[in-house]
Design an enzyme around this catalytic site. Structure first.
Site, short mmCIF file in Angstrom:
data_model
loop_
_atom_site.label_atom_id
_atom_site.label_comp_id
_atom_site.label_asym_id
_atom_site.label_seq_id
_atom_site.Cartn_x
_atom_site.Cartn_y
_atom_site.Cartn_z
N GLU A 8 5.87 2.46 -6.24
CA GLU A 8 5.66 2.23 -4.46
C GLU A 8 5.41 0.88 -4.67
O GLU A 8 4.31 0.36 -4.94
CB GLU A 8 4.39 3.14 -4.59
CG GLU A 8 4.69 4.68 -4.72
CD GLU A 8 5.36 5.04 -3.37
OE1 GLU A 8 5.32 4.39 -2.45
OE2 GLU A 8 5.85 6.15 -3.61
N CYS B 63 0.26 -1.92 2.24
CA CYS B 63 1.63 -1.65 2.12
C CYS B 63 2.55 -1.53 3.40
O CYS B 63 3.55 -1.81 3.42
CB CYS B 63 2.08 -1.15 0.96
SG CYS B 63 1.71 0.64 0.94
N1 LIG Z 1 4.10 1.27 -1.78
C1 LIG Z 1 2.93 1.80 -1.93
O1 LIG Z 1 2.68 3.02 -1.85
C2 LIG Z 1 1.89 0.72 -2.29
C3 LIG Z 1 0.78 0.91 -2.24
C4 LIG Z 1 -0.38 -0.02 -2.28
C5 LIG Z 1 -0.04 -1.41 -2.49
N2 LIG Z 1 1.45 -1.67 -2.40
C6 LIG Z 1 1.78 -3.24 -2.61
O2 LIG Z 1 1.11 -3.62 -3.76
C7 LIG Z 1 1.12 -5.18 -3.50
C8 LIG Z 1 -0.60 -5.52 -3.47
O3 LIG Z 1 -1.11 -5.14 -4.76
P1 LIG Z 1 -1.37 -6.17 -6.04
O4 LIG Z 1 -1.60 -7.50 -5.32
O5 LIG Z 1 -2.46 -5.53 -6.75
O6 LIG Z 1 0.02 -6.19 -6.70
P2 LIG Z 1 0.37 -6.57 -8.16
O7 LIG Z 1 1.69 -6.10 -8.38
O8 LIG Z 1 0.06 -8.01 -8.28
O9 LIG Z 1 -0.71 -5.47 -8.97
C9 LIG Z 1 -0.65 -4.23 -9.05
C10 LIG Z 1 -1.08 -3.67 -10.37
O10 LIG Z 1 -0.06 -4.36 -11.35
C11 LIG Z 1 -0.85 -4.85 -12.55
N3 LIG Z 1 0.05 -6.09 -12.82
C12 LIG Z 1 0.34 -7.11 -12.58
N4 LIG Z 1 1.18 -7.60 -13.64
C13 LIG Z 1 1.53 -6.67 -14.06
C14 LIG Z 1 2.30 -6.50 -15.66
N5 LIG Z 1 3.15 -7.75 -16.04
N6 LIG Z 1 2.51 -5.55 -16.19
C15 LIG Z 1 1.58 -4.53 -15.89
N7 LIG Z 1 0.55 -4.44 -14.97
C16 LIG Z 1 0.60 -5.55 -14.22
C17 LIG Z 1 -1.97 -5.37 -11.81
O11 LIG Z 1 -3.05 -5.67 -12.70
C18 LIG Z 1 -2.47 -4.23 -10.89
O12 LIG Z 1 -2.96 -3.19 -11.64
C19 LIG Z 1 1.55 -5.23 -2.12
O13 LIG Z 1 2.76 -5.71 -2.31
C20 LIG Z 1 1.57 -3.91 -1.60
O14 LIG Z 1 2.55 -3.54 -0.66
C21 LIG Z 1 2.37 -0.66 -2.27
N1 LIG Z 2 -3.22 2.76 1.51
C1 LIG Z 2 -1.61 2.88 2.11
C2 LIG Z 2 -0.72 2.75 1.02
C3 LIG Z 2 -0.59 1.01 0.93
O1 LIG Z 2 -1.23 0.24 0.66
C4 LIG Z 2 -1.37 4.21 2.47
O2 LIG Z 2 -1.16 5.10 2.01
O3 LIG Z 2 -1.51 4.11 3.62
#
Ligand SMILES: NC(=O)c1ccc[n+]([C@@H]2O[C@H](COP(=O)([O-])OP(=O)(O)OC[C@H]3O[C@@H](n4cnc5c(N)ncnc54)[C@H](O)[C@@H]3O)[C@@H](O)[C@H]2O)c1
Ligand SMILES: N[C@@H](CC=O)C(=O)O
Length: 491
Positions: free
Chosen positions: A270, A304
């Protein structure tokens, strides 16, 4: 004074169950500090002060957690679906009963206004309630065999150990949407929460512990940014992990997916979005304004599925911009995130502020220092960014919205589809044939037509292109954590 007492003194909220606050990891049914004694800080986004310190565990402890999950999964998968449902219902009821404390933890570590924290807790609960209904609907099929002497049937089996990695931006809901589905499908889980928001995960596990799941069915492995890399690497390469489920940025998702591919592990991804929001000339302008505000400014722009590129037909863009600014000016109340009337909070960290500021391009930054170092005012800019600018190429993940004019439907669909991401898109029109035409033309996993909110437990949530693999929520979200087995019986 102990760390916990300092924490309890710094916020204007009295916890009903203070034992939900813990600094330890949860491994094999036991609460455990890091073997090394190391901790990492969790900051309060209202003032960037350290709120609490959490166990910074090492790779060896993650291996132990995965081993515990493997043992638990063998026991847990023997339970009937009805038994699994009963356990899930107990956990859900505990979460509901501790809704106030969970919302307070979310406000503390993420800086969400308390009313928004209730919304994210309730959103998380809605997933558990949905999965409760799905557990007993994990049906198999019977298939007419081409060889008449055979009978074929399928069943959906648990996968075993699911490793889960979640982001900071909606800590209760993102955890329950993922972990709730995996556990409903009969798996054991090792969860690594984001280092910014580990306390919600810990509290959720404290409530899980009170239900009679086999020990090790849910494990929480906590670590800072550097430890997260090691934890992730172990999850990708440990043979006991059958499925890695990740929510976060596209760059980290790609990295984890590449590592998992080396062992052909199943992945759910995701990832990030860069959602287009289109307002056609025939739209109801005020409805579109309200939809953009709900879509763009909830969670201070940190979701997101937030609109990232707004396209407004050139003939109505001036009126739209004016109404948008007027509505925003009248809508948001700023102040302490603990005040129930406040509906707009700070960004999660100075990193969020830096990014939002860089996405204003040359317009300068709008921080309100009196409301704290991370408080960024909702900002609307007209004129539109060029396709080379950061606010076009990246997710802003903050409350900065550029409006770009367009002339034709064909042109705007092309612009909307230029990105490699494909999570959500939105458009406003009153023309029914345009509703179908544009919905089908937009290259995203989710389309909001005349609504700025597409998130719901019953709806398949997820992206296409570089926004991800798989769907969360809905019946598909649970099925994703099962393997289909086909059994052929000769007569
Ligand atoms: N599509 C969805 O459902 C959804 C939902 C929420 C957030 N997001 C996305 O998440 C991002 C924001 O969140 P963020 O800044 O925490 O993202 P991020 O990718 O930096 O971190 C997400 C998670 O991954 C971990 N992480 C980072 N590097 C890692 C590695 N090398 N190995 C294992 N784990 C690692 C982080 O500690 C955290 O737990 C945005 O791009 C947003 O769009 C997507
Ligand atoms: N919180 C969001 C997911 C992405 O950030 C949602 O489910 O609406």
């Amino acid at each position: 004074m102990s760390g916990l007492n300092v924490l309890l003194k710094r916020i204007p909220y009295k916890f009903k169950t203070p034992s939900l606050l813990d600094s330890r990891a949860f491994i094999g049914g036991r609460w455990t500090p890091a073997a090394s004694g190391a901790t990492f800080p969790v900051y309060d986004p209202e003032d960037n002060q350290v709120a609490y310190k959490i166990a910074n565990i090492s790779r060896a402890e993650v291996k132990t957690a995965i081993g515990a999950a493997q043992t638990a999964s063998k026991q847990y998968k023997q339970l009937t679906h009805r038994n699994r449902k009963n356990l899930l219902r107990k956990w859900t009821n505990l979460i509901k009963g501790n809704r106030d404390d969970l919302a307070a933890i979310c406000t503390l570590e993420l800086g969400k206004p308390i009313t928004e924290s209730y919304t994210t807790v309730d959103y998380g609960i809605s997933f558990l309630e949905w999965f409760d209904g799905e557990i007993e609907r994990l049906y198999g099929e019977t298939i007419p065999a081409a060889r008449g002497s055979n009978r074929i049937m399928t069943s959906r089996e648990p996968q075993g150990v699911v490793a889960a990695v979640t982001p900071w931006n909606s800590p209760v809901a993102m955890i329950l949407r993922k972990v709730g589905a995996a556990i409903s499908a009969g798996n054991a889980v090792v969860l690594k929460p984001a280092p910014e928001t580990p306390m919600c995960a810990i509290a959720i596990a404290k409530l899980f512990e009170q239900v009679d799941y086999p020990e090790g069915t849910l494990n929480i492995v906590t670590g800072d940014a550097a430890a997260s890399v090691d934890i992730g690497d172990e999850m990708c390469h440990n043979p006991a992990v059958r499925h890695l489920s990740f929510t976060g940025s596209t760059s980290v998702g790609k990295l984890l997916n590449t590592e998992c591919a080396k062992h052909l592990k199943k992945t759910s991804m995701e990832l990030g979005g860069n959602a287009p929001f289109i307002v056609f000339e025939d739209a109801n302008i005020q409805k579109a304004v309200d939809g953009l505000i709900a879509c763009k400014f909830r969670s201070s722009g940190q979701t997101c599925v937030c609109a990232n590129r707004a396209f407004v037909h050139h003939s109505i863009i001036d009126e739209f911009a004016e109404r948008l600014q007027t509505t925003v000016d009248g809508l948001f109340k700023y102040g302490s995130v603990w005040d129930p009337d406040v509906n707009f909070g700070p960004l999660y960290s100075p990193r969020g502020v830096e990014k939002a500021m860089s996405h204003q391009e040359d317009a300068g930054g709008f921080i309100k220092e009196d409301l704290g170092p991370n408080f960024y005012v909702p900002t609307i800019l007209t004129g539109g960014p060029s396709q080379e600018m950061r606010s076009w190429t990246q997710e802003t993940f903050g409350p900065v919205m550029h409006l770009t004019p367009f002339e034709t439907e064909e042109e705007v669909i092309k612009l909307a589809n230029t990105k490699e991401s494909g999570l959500a898109s939105y458009f406003y029109t009153e023309d029914i044939s345009r509703v179908w035409r544009v919905s089908e033309a937009l290259e995203t996993g989710m389309v909001g037509v005349r609504t700025g909110l597409v998130s719901a437990c019953e709806q398949p949530f997820g992206g296409i292109k570089e926004s991800g693999i798989g769907r969360e929520g809905s019946k598909f979200g649970v099925e994703d954590y099962t393997n289909i087995k086909s059994i052929t019986v000769g007569l």
